[in-house]
Design a protein around this motif. Structure first.
Motif, PDB file in Angstrom:
ATOM      1  N   TYR A 102     -24.098  -8.816  -2.210  1.00  0.00           N
ATOM      2  CA  TYR A 102     -25.093  -8.481  -1.204  1.00  0.00           C
ATOM      3  C   TYR A 102     -24.446  -8.525   0.180  1.00  0.00           C
ATOM      4  O   TYR A 102     -23.969  -9.563   0.611  1.00  0.00           O
ATOM      5  CB  TYR A 102     -26.261  -9.470  -1.241  1.00  0.00           C
ATOM      6  CG  TYR A 102     -26.923  -9.604  -2.599  1.00  0.00           C
ATOM      7  CD1 TYR A 102     -27.559  -8.517  -3.198  1.00  0.00           C
ATOM      8  CD2 TYR A 102     -26.911 -10.815  -3.283  1.00  0.00           C
ATOM      9  CE1 TYR A 102     -28.180  -8.641  -4.434  1.00  0.00           C
ATOM     10  CE2 TYR A 102     -27.531 -10.956  -4.511  1.00  0.00           C
ATOM     11  CZ  TYR A 102     -28.164  -9.862  -5.084  1.00  0.00           C
ATOM     12  OH  TYR A 102     -28.774  -9.997  -6.308  1.00  0.00           O
ATOM     13  N   HIS A 103     -24.373  -7.392   0.832  1.00  0.00           N
ATOM     14  CA  HIS A 103     -23.917  -7.292   2.221  1.00  0.00           C
ATOM     15  C   HIS A 103     -22.426  -7.517   2.436  1.00  0.00           C
ATOM     16  O   HIS A 103     -22.001  -7.685   3.576  1.00  0.00           O
ATOM     17  CB  HIS A 103     -24.668  -8.265   3.144  1.00  0.00           C
ATOM     18  CG  HIS A 103     -26.131  -8.357   2.901  1.00  0.00           C
ATOM     19  ND1 HIS A 103     -26.990  -7.326   3.177  1.00  0.00           N
ATOM     20  CD2 HIS A 103     -26.895  -9.350   2.394  1.00  0.00           C
ATOM     21  CE1 HIS A 103     -28.222  -7.683   2.860  1.00  0.00           C
ATOM     22  NE2 HIS A 103     -28.185  -8.914   2.378  1.00  0.00           N
ATOM     23  N   GLY A 104     -21.617  -7.529   1.400  1.00  0.00           N
ATOM     24  CA  GLY A 104     -20.197  -7.716   1.623  1.00  0.00           C
ATOM     25  C   GLY A 104     -19.374  -7.744   0.352  1.00  0.00           C
ATOM     26  O   GLY A 104     -19.904  -7.934  -0.740  1.00  0.00           O
ATOM     27  N   GLU A 143     -25.280   1.551   7.605  1.00  0.00           N
ATOM     28  CA  GLU A 143     -24.625   1.489   8.912  1.00  0.00           C
ATOM     29  C   GLU A 143     -24.338   0.047   9.338  1.00  0.00           C
ATOM     30  O   GLU A 143     -24.217  -0.244  10.527  1.00  0.00           O
ATOM     31  CB  GLU A 143     -25.472   2.202   9.958  1.00  0.00           C
ATOM     32  CG  GLU A 143     -25.601   3.692   9.696  1.00  0.00           C
ATOM     33  CD  GLU A 143     -26.410   4.416  10.759  1.00  0.00           C
ATOM     34  OE1 GLU A 143     -26.382   3.977  11.934  1.00  0.00           O
ATOM     35  OE2 GLU A 143     -27.063   5.399  10.409  1.00  0.00           O
ATOM     36  N   ASP A 144     -24.194  -0.837   8.387  1.00  0.00           N
ATOM     37  CA  ASP A 144     -23.931  -2.252   8.647  1.00  0.00           C
ATOM     38  C   ASP A 144     -22.455  -2.446   8.974  1.00  0.00           C
ATOM     39  O   ASP A 144     -21.594  -2.294   8.116  1.00  0.00           O
ATOM     40  CB  ASP A 144     -24.312  -3.059   7.402  1.00  0.00           C
ATOM     41  CG  ASP A 144     -24.040  -4.553   7.531  1.00  0.00           C
ATOM     42  OD1 ASP A 144     -23.496  -4.997   8.555  1.00  0.00           O
ATOM     43  OD2 ASP A 144     -24.377  -5.270   6.576  1.00  0.00           O
ATOM     44  N   ASP A 145     -22.158  -2.781  10.219  1.00  0.00           N
ATOM     45  CA  ASP A 145     -20.768  -2.978  10.639  1.00  0.00           C
ATOM     46  C   ASP A 145     -20.111  -4.181   9.959  1.00  0.00           C
ATOM     47  O   ASP A 145     -18.893  -4.250   9.858  1.00  0.00           O
ATOM     48  CB  ASP A 145     -20.677  -3.145  12.151  1.00  0.00           C
ATOM     49  CG  ASP A 145     -20.953  -1.851  12.892  1.00  0.00           C
ATOM     50  OD1 ASP A 145     -20.811  -0.767  12.293  1.00  0.00           O
ATOM     51  OD2 ASP A 145     -21.335  -1.924  14.083  1.00  0.00           O
ATOM     52  N   TRP A 146     -20.884  -5.141   9.507  1.00  0.00           N
ATOM     53  CA  TRP A 146     -20.347  -6.323   8.854  1.00  0.00           C
ATOM     54  C   TRP A 146     -20.225  -6.131   7.340  1.00  0.00           C
ATOM     55  O   TRP A 146     -19.628  -6.943   6.652  1.00  0.00           O
ATOM     56  CB  TRP A 146     -21.268  -7.522   9.088  1.00  0.00           C
ATOM     57  CG  TRP A 146     -21.348  -8.022  10.480  1.00  0.00           C
ATOM     58  CD1 TRP A 146     -22.030  -7.467  11.520  1.00  0.00           C
ATOM     59  CD2 TRP A 146     -20.751  -9.202  11.007  1.00  0.00           C
ATOM     60  NE1 TRP A 146     -21.907  -8.236  12.643  1.00  0.00           N
ATOM     61  CE2 TRP A 146     -21.122  -9.307  12.354  1.00  0.00           C
ATOM     62  CE3 TRP A 146     -19.945 -10.193  10.453  1.00  0.00           C
ATOM     63  CZ2 TRP A 146     -20.709 -10.359  13.163  1.00  0.00           C
ATOM     64  CZ3 TRP A 146     -19.543 -11.237  11.274  1.00  0.00           C
ATOM     65  CH2 TRP A 146     -19.914 -11.314  12.612  1.00  0.00           C
ATOM     66  N   GLY A 147     -20.817  -5.077   6.787  1.00  0.00           N
ATOM     67  CA  GLY A 147     -21.045  -4.974   5.355  1.00  0.00           C
ATOM     68  C   GLY A 147     -19.955  -4.399   4.481  1.00  0.00           C
ATOM     69  O   GLY A 147     -20.089  -4.396   3.275  1.00  0.00           O
ATOM     70  N   ASP A 148     -18.886  -3.862   5.027  1.00  0.00           N
ATOM     71  CA  ASP A 148     -17.752  -3.406   4.211  1.00  0.00           C
ATOM     72  C   ASP A 148     -18.131  -2.343   3.174  1.00  0.00           C
ATOM     73  O   ASP A 148     -17.758  -2.423   2.016  1.00  0.00           O
ATOM     74  CB  ASP A 148     -17.064  -4.585   3.519  1.00  0.00           C
ATOM     75  CG  ASP A 148     -16.582  -5.636   4.484  1.00  0.00           C
ATOM     76  OD1 ASP A 148     -16.028  -5.247   5.529  1.00  0.00           O
ATOM     77  OD2 ASP A 148     -16.754  -6.833   4.220  1.00  0.00           O
ATOM     78  N   HIS A 204     -27.459  -6.570   9.206  1.00  0.00           N
ATOM     79  CA  HIS A 204     -26.750  -7.354   8.198  1.00  0.00           C
ATOM     80  C   HIS A 204     -27.710  -8.449   7.711  1.00  0.00           C
ATOM     81  O   HIS A 204     -28.568  -8.905   8.461  1.00  0.00           O
ATOM     82  CB  HIS A 204     -25.501  -7.961   8.848  1.00  0.00           C
ATOM     83  CG  HIS A 204     -24.519  -8.525   7.892  1.00  0.00           C
ATOM     84  ND1 HIS A 204     -23.952  -7.801   6.882  1.00  0.00           N
ATOM     85  CD2 HIS A 204     -23.985  -9.773   7.794  1.00  0.00           C
ATOM     86  CE1 HIS A 204     -23.106  -8.547   6.200  1.00  0.00           C
ATOM     87  NE2 HIS A 204     -23.110  -9.758   6.731  1.00  0.00           N
ATOM     88  N   LEU A 205     -27.584  -8.843   6.467  1.00  0.00           N
ATOM     89  CA  LEU A 205     -28.382  -9.930   5.890  1.00  0.00           C
ATOM     90  C   LEU A 205     -29.879  -9.622   5.864  1.00  0.00           C
ATOM     91  O   LEU A 205     -30.717 -10.521   6.001  1.00  0.00           O
ATOM     92  CB  LEU A 205     -28.118 -11.252   6.619  1.00  0.00           C
ATOM     93  CG  LEU A 205     -26.665 -11.704   6.728  1.00  0.00           C
ATOM     94  CD1 LEU A 205     -26.564 -13.008   7.500  1.00  0.00           C
ATOM     95  CD2 LEU A 205     -26.024 -11.843   5.352  1.00  0.00           C
ATOM     96  N   PHE A 206     -30.230  -8.360   5.655  1.00  0.00           N
ATOM     97  CA  PHE A 206     -31.640  -7.951   5.660  1.00  0.00           C
ATOM     98  C   PHE A 206     -32.439  -8.539   4.501  1.00  0.00           C
ATOM     99  O   PHE A 206     -33.665  -8.430   4.479  1.00  0.00           O
ATOM    100  CB  PHE A 206     -31.759  -6.429   5.679  1.00  0.00           C
ATOM    101  CG  PHE A 206     -31.266  -5.739   4.421  1.00  0.00           C
ATOM    102  CD1 PHE A 206     -32.094  -5.595   3.316  1.00  0.00           C
ATOM    103  CD2 PHE A 206     -29.982  -5.235   4.357  1.00  0.00           C
ATOM    104  CE1 PHE A 206     -31.644  -4.966   2.161  1.00  0.00           C
ATOM    105  CE2 PHE A 206     -29.518  -4.598   3.210  1.00  0.00           C
ATOM    106  CZ  PHE A 206     -30.355  -4.469   2.105  1.00  0.00           C
TER     107      PHE A 206
END
Length: 188
Positions: A103-105, A129-134, A158-160
């Motif tokens: 989740y998210h990464g 479009e999550d810049d942290w999400g890879d 991120h972390l939605f």
């Protein structure tokens, strides 16, 4: 019923992470949620990252590996963002892994081995479009596994999936849970 170990994100074992785990439990699964930060939580991603940098990323991942040492082999590993690192390491290196829920990464497969184990399923979830999400790393991972799915959601947060954060998206989280439960039903 499936045994799952769910690792928290960089803001810690928040009430939102616990609530997500409770949704998996409500579907009949056993879910462990180890606290890799010894009770500390952080209001922002940046504060959490600073804390992890103080401990060391490798040390946090090792805490996750250690938390799984008493579990049976046939486990699904799951992690939110930072928590994806120990989940992915265990899925790639610990015998008996059924699947990993990212989740998210994610990190590249060669971080923890030469390639992805062919019998371990991957399911990855991230905002498009999550810049942290890879997202590119997640795409690469799912291309390497015979049983792999990548689900993207519209947005940049991120972390939605953490219901305790301002970025929480209830509708998207509902889909994440539904899709995660479908994988768990297939891999149980």
């Amino acid at each position: 019923m499936t045994d799952i170990i769910l690792f928290h994100h960089v803001q810690g074992l928040t009430p939102g992470v616990r609530a997500f785990a409770d949704r998996l439990r409500a579907a009949g699964h056993w879910v462990a949620t180890p606290d890799l930060f010894d009770g500390k939580t952080f209001a922002t991603l940046e504060e959490g990252v600073a804390h992890v940098e103080g401990i060391g990323f490798d040390a946090v991942v090792q805490r996750g590996v250690d938390a799984a040492s008493e579990l049976p082999e046939r486990v699904v590993y799951a992690g939110f963002s930072l928590g994806a690192m120990p989940a992915q390491r265990l899925a790639q290196t610990r015998p008996g892994a059924l699947a990993v829920l990212l989740y998210h990464g994610a990190v590249p497969a060669d971080t923890y081995g030469d390639s992805w184990p062919p019998d371990v399923a991957i399911q990855a979830h991230v905002n498009d479009e999550d810049d942290w999400g890879d997202l590119d790393v997640m795409r690469s991972l799912v291309e390497q596994a015979p049983d792999a799915e990548l689900f993207t959601y519209r947005g940049s947060t991120h972390l939605f999936t953490d219901s305790g954060l301002d970025v929480y998206d209830a509708a998207a989280t509902g889909l994440v849970v539904e899709r995660s439960l479908a994988l768990l039903a297939r891999r149980a």
